[in-house]
Design an enzyme around this catalytic site. Structure first.
Site, mmCIF file in Angstrom:
data_model
loop_
_atom_site.group_PDB
_atom_site.id
_atom_site.type_symbol
_atom_site.label_atom_id
_atom_site.label_comp_id
_atom_site.label_asym_id
_atom_site.label_seq_id
_atom_site.Cartn_x
_atom_site.Cartn_y
_atom_site.Cartn_z
ATOM 1 C CB VAL A 99 -0.959 0.012 1.259
ATOM 2 C CG1 VAL A 99 -1.477 1.316 1.292
ATOM 3 C CG2 VAL A 99 -1.879 -1.058 1.095
ATOM 4 C CG ASP A 100 3.541 2.478 3.224
ATOM 5 O OD1 ASP A 100 2.597 3.073 3.525
ATOM 6 O OD2 ASP A 100 4.399 2.201 4.123
ATOM 7 C CG LEU A 101 6.520 -0.257 -1.765
ATOM 8 C CD1 LEU A 101 6.933 -1.656 -2.149
ATOM 9 C CD2 LEU A 101 7.524 0.904 -1.854
#
Length: 410
Positions: free
Chosen positions: A186-188
């Site tokens: 999700v961060d990426l």
């Protein structure tokens, strides 16, 4: 700077984002992953870190890359998303530190930050404050839940967002507990969305002459990642089940175990390919009305999977892969990370890169531009190694820089 032939100071053609200045106030993973992409493409990225402590991920070790000569260590996590950047240390809680950021923002094209909603306003470093200084500024904020809505004030973490968004509910074995994805996906993904938004805003600025505000949220990004699974829910009103390694809309499209206990992926995407699978197995399943079309195979998934599971246990993984590939059926082994990084194709595509004078080896960029390629010109920086240079370029004297250091502003 460019000469009259368009070359930069290295004597090379400028990159796609050469001349774009990025002030990076973000930390950890999502924001820095975006600014690293911009830096790889040629943007001049100044990473602002807290004095002494720096980005939290500098301390997320082991493992680390260790300089054999000096013994200096660079955490592998920090090195993941911080190449091609300069590092300066500034205490933004102090008025002198805020003045430095404002002066840098006045000369920047992009500011990236991932503070909590409203977290920079008390320092006069929010969008409206910096827009007044630089109307052409693209100001990109990345938060857990976005700038508005009932959860906007909550902190956001990849793991928690994977759970909230439904992503974990469809990941993991069908008869076991929900699983997170093996990396902070999700961060990426949010970092990629931010990169797209920043570049879109820069293009829009060429037409309007004005910058704008970009609001990216981890939750929004994770919900968008649900893709066809989310669309299945919208189309039917039914909650999609967790299917493990199976596909909700296609079958057989999953993992099978072979004779020696190893596994492989069979990605059979249409009726023609299924016919070829049946030919290889010497099983006329494609003539059975339960399995002759993909909708029928999906409806009768359990009995088909049971038949294929028994069949694939009759030979080794390599035997099946050879036969299926010769027949033109998409399939492949399941590598561990060491095997994946050693693949000749990965090496040929320059997906493992190194830096002169640094122990760091890094995963390369997947962006392959023919005329303005990515460059790996700078290893992940030491904390604050560019502070004096950047401040001097701003016009400060050595004495003024020293005074800021003495006052623990930088």
């Amino acid at each position: 700077m460019q000469d009259n032939q368009g070359h930069d100071e290295t004597g090379q053609q400028p990159q796609a984002l050469s001349g774009i200045k990025v002030l990076d106030l973000s930390r950890v993973l999502a924001g820095p992953s975006s600014t690293q992409i911009l830096a790889d493409l040629g943007a001049d990225v100044i990473k602002v870190e807290r004095p002494v402590v720096g980005d939290e991920t500098r301390h997320w070790n082991p493992p680390s890359f260790t300089d054999a000569d000096t013994g200096d260590e660079i955490a592998a996590y920090f090195a993941t998303v911080n190449r091609n950047k300069k590092s300066i240390t500034v205490d933004i809680t102090k008025p002198e530190g805020q003045d430095i950021i404002k002066k840098l923002a006045a000369e920047s094209d992009v500011v990236v930050e991932n503070f909590k909603v409203g977290g920079l306003k008390k320092y006069g470093l929010d969008y409206e404050s910096l827009k007044a200084i630089n109307p052409r500024l693209v100001y990109a904020s990345l938060t857990g839940f976005g700038q508005y809505g009932p959860d906007a004030k909550k902190p956001g973490y990849d793991y928690i967002i994977q759970g909230l968004s439904g992503l974990m509910s469809i990941t993991g074995p069908s008869d076991g507990e929900p699983h997170k994805v093996g990396v902070a996906v999700v961060d990426l993904f949010a970092g990629l969305q931010m990169t797209v938004g920043i570049q879109a805003a820069l293009i829009a600025r060429e037409k309007s002459g004005e910058g704008q505000y970009l609001d990216v949220a981890l939750l929004d990004s994770a919900v968008a990642m649900l893709a066809n699974i989310g669309m299945n829910q919208l189309a039917t009103g039914k909650t999609p089940p967790r299917l493990g390694n199976a596909h909700p809309n296609i079958t057989p499209y999953q993992v099978f175990e072979t004779k020696e206990g190893s596994h492989f992926i069979l990605a059979c995407g249409n009726d023609r390919q299924f016919g070829k699978v049946c030919d290889v197995l010497e099983l006329p399943l494609n003539t059975d009305d339960r399995y002759n079309t993909n909708p029928n195979r999906v409806a009768n998934r359990e009995s088909l999977t049971a038949a294929l599971t028994d069949a694939f246990k009759q030979k080794t993984r390599e035997e099946w892969l050879t036969q299926l590939q010769d027949a033109g059926v998409p399939c492949g082994p399941i590598h561990n990370v060491t095997e994946a990084l050693a693949m000749p194709q990965v090496i040929a595509r320059d997906m493992i890169v190194s830096f002169e004078g640094s122990p760091v080896r890094a995963l390369g960029s997947p962006i392959k531009l023919s005329a303005t390629p990515v460059r790996y010109h700078r290893a992940p920086p030491k904390l604050g190694e560019d502070t004096k240079q950047v401040l001097t370029q701003m016009g400060l004297t050595d004495e003024e820089v020293q005074q800021l250091q003495d006052n623990q502003v930088v």
